[in-house]
Write an enzyme that holds these catalytic residues in place. Structure first.
Site, short mmCIF file in Angstrom:
data_model
loop_
_atom_site.label_atom_id
_atom_site.label_comp_id
_atom_site.label_asym_id
_atom_site.label_seq_id
_atom_site.Cartn_x
_atom_site.Cartn_y
_atom_site.Cartn_z
NE ARG A 66 8.45 9.26 -5.43
CZ ARG A 66 9.71 9.36 -5.89
NH1 ARG A 66 9.96 9.16 -7.18
NH2 ARG A 66 10.69 9.66 -5.09
NE ARG B 142 16.92 -7.03 -0.14
CZ ARG B 142 16.96 -7.38 -1.42
NH1 ARG B 142 16.14 -8.32 -1.90
NH2 ARG B 142 17.82 -6.82 -2.24
CG HIS C 284 14.34 -12.11 -0.37
ND1 HIS C 284 14.88 -10.98 -0.97
CD2 HIS C 284 13.68 -12.75 -1.35
CE1 HIS C 284 14.55 -10.97 -2.25
NE2 HIS C 284 13.82 -12.03 -2.51
CB SER D 238 0.24 13.70 4.18
OG SER D 238 -0.39 12.49 3.73
CB SER E 97 11.55 13.20 -3.83
OG SER E 97 10.75 13.39 -4.96
CD GLU F 40 7.51 9.97 -2.14
OE1 GLU F 40 8.15 10.17 -3.18
OE2 GLU F 40 6.57 10.70 -1.77
CG ASP G 176 17.06 -1.77 1.77
OD1 ASP G 176 16.16 -2.63 1.59
OD2 ASP G 176 17.69 -1.26 0.83
O1 LIG Z 1 3.13 9.12 -4.80
C1 LIG Z 1 3.29 10.04 -4.02
C2 LIG Z 1 3.77 11.37 -4.51
O2 LIG Z 1 4.50 11.22 -5.68
C3 LIG Z 1 4.41 12.30 -3.49
O3 LIG Z 1 5.79 12.52 -3.69
C4 LIG Z 1 2.94 9.85 -2.58
O4 LIG Z 1 3.72 8.82 -2.04
C5 LIG Z 1 1.44 9.52 -2.47
O5 LIG Z 1 0.71 10.58 -3.00
C6 LIG Z 1 1.02 9.24 -1.03
O6 LIG Z 1 1.21 10.38 -0.23
P1 LIG Z 1 1.56 10.23 1.31
O7 LIG Z 1 0.53 9.28 1.87
O8 LIG Z 1 1.41 11.60 1.90
O9 LIG Z 1 2.95 9.68 1.43
#
Ligand SMILES: O=C([C@H](O)CO)[C@H](O)[C@H](O)COP(=O)(O)O
Length: 201
Positions: free
Chosen positions: A63, A74, A77, A105, A165, A168, A176
């Protein structure tokens, strides 16, 4: 302890869609306010580096990577040459380029290795992370700290949401904001940018 169906129903009601949404709104609002207050210098450094880059490559796992794909679109764009690392058409990175990464992390192996390779090739690495003192944070010329839970943090202290979450979500908004700042500085209108939007979709 006796647990009846009525108690279960109350718990379900308490965690309605609506209350979840307002909980996320509050978390995100607190997180963004802290970034605005504490990360002004890092935000500006990142904007300068991306604004001045010959080309921008984005990379994150899962994510975190999906969030940055929105930013890459963007930047495209805006007229920037922007690539998503791992796509078949993405070229070699080199000096003058910026690798924009996101990792809550700051330790995800593929992202840290790619950051090392990018630096080895002469490119500049910038990152969004929830842990500044991490392998990725150390490799970055500009690191924006997002005060959110890392994906394995089960304490609930930084966020009640699942895994990373909150981090992300904040990366999407920060991306943005980065675009918005660069767009405003460009002096171009939305109409000028729009022809670059995909016309086969
Ligand atoms: O996909 C992910 C997971 O759903 C955590 O909420 C993370 O973005 C993915 O595992 C990468 O981890 P990080 O590098 O620690 O953001």
């Amino acid at each position: 302890m006796h647990h009846c169906a009525e108690d279960d129903r109350r718990v379900i009601e308490k965690h309605s869609f609506h209350s979840s949404l307002s909980q996320i709104r509050d978390e995100l609002s607190r997180t963004l306010a802290t970034i605005c207050q504490d990360q002004q210098e890092a935000l500006e450094q990142m904007a300068e580096m991306i604004g001045g880059a010959e080309r921008i490559f984005v990379l994150g796992a899962g994510r975190s990577g999906l969030a940055l794909q929105m930013t890459a679109m963007r930047l495209m764009h805006l007229g920037k040459e922007a690539y998503v690392v791992g796509e078949t058409t993405t070229p070699a990175i080199r000096g003058g380029d910026v690798l924009l990464t996101a990792s809550g992390s700051g330790t995800t192996g593929s992202v840290v290795r790619a950051a090392e390779q990018a630096r080895g090739a002469g490119a500049t690495v910038v990152c969004f992370t929830a842990r500044q003192h991490s392998p990725l944070g150390e490799l970055a010329a500009a690191a924006v700290l997002i005060p959110a839970a890392e994906k394995l943090d089960r304490s609930g202290a930084a966020s009640a949401q699942y895994a990373g979450s909150l981090f992300e979500q904040a990366v999407v908004i920060a991306g943005d904001a980065l675009f918005h700042a660069l767009w405003q500085r460009s002096g171009r209108s939305a109409d000028e940018l729009w022809p670059r939007h995909a016309n086969i979709e």
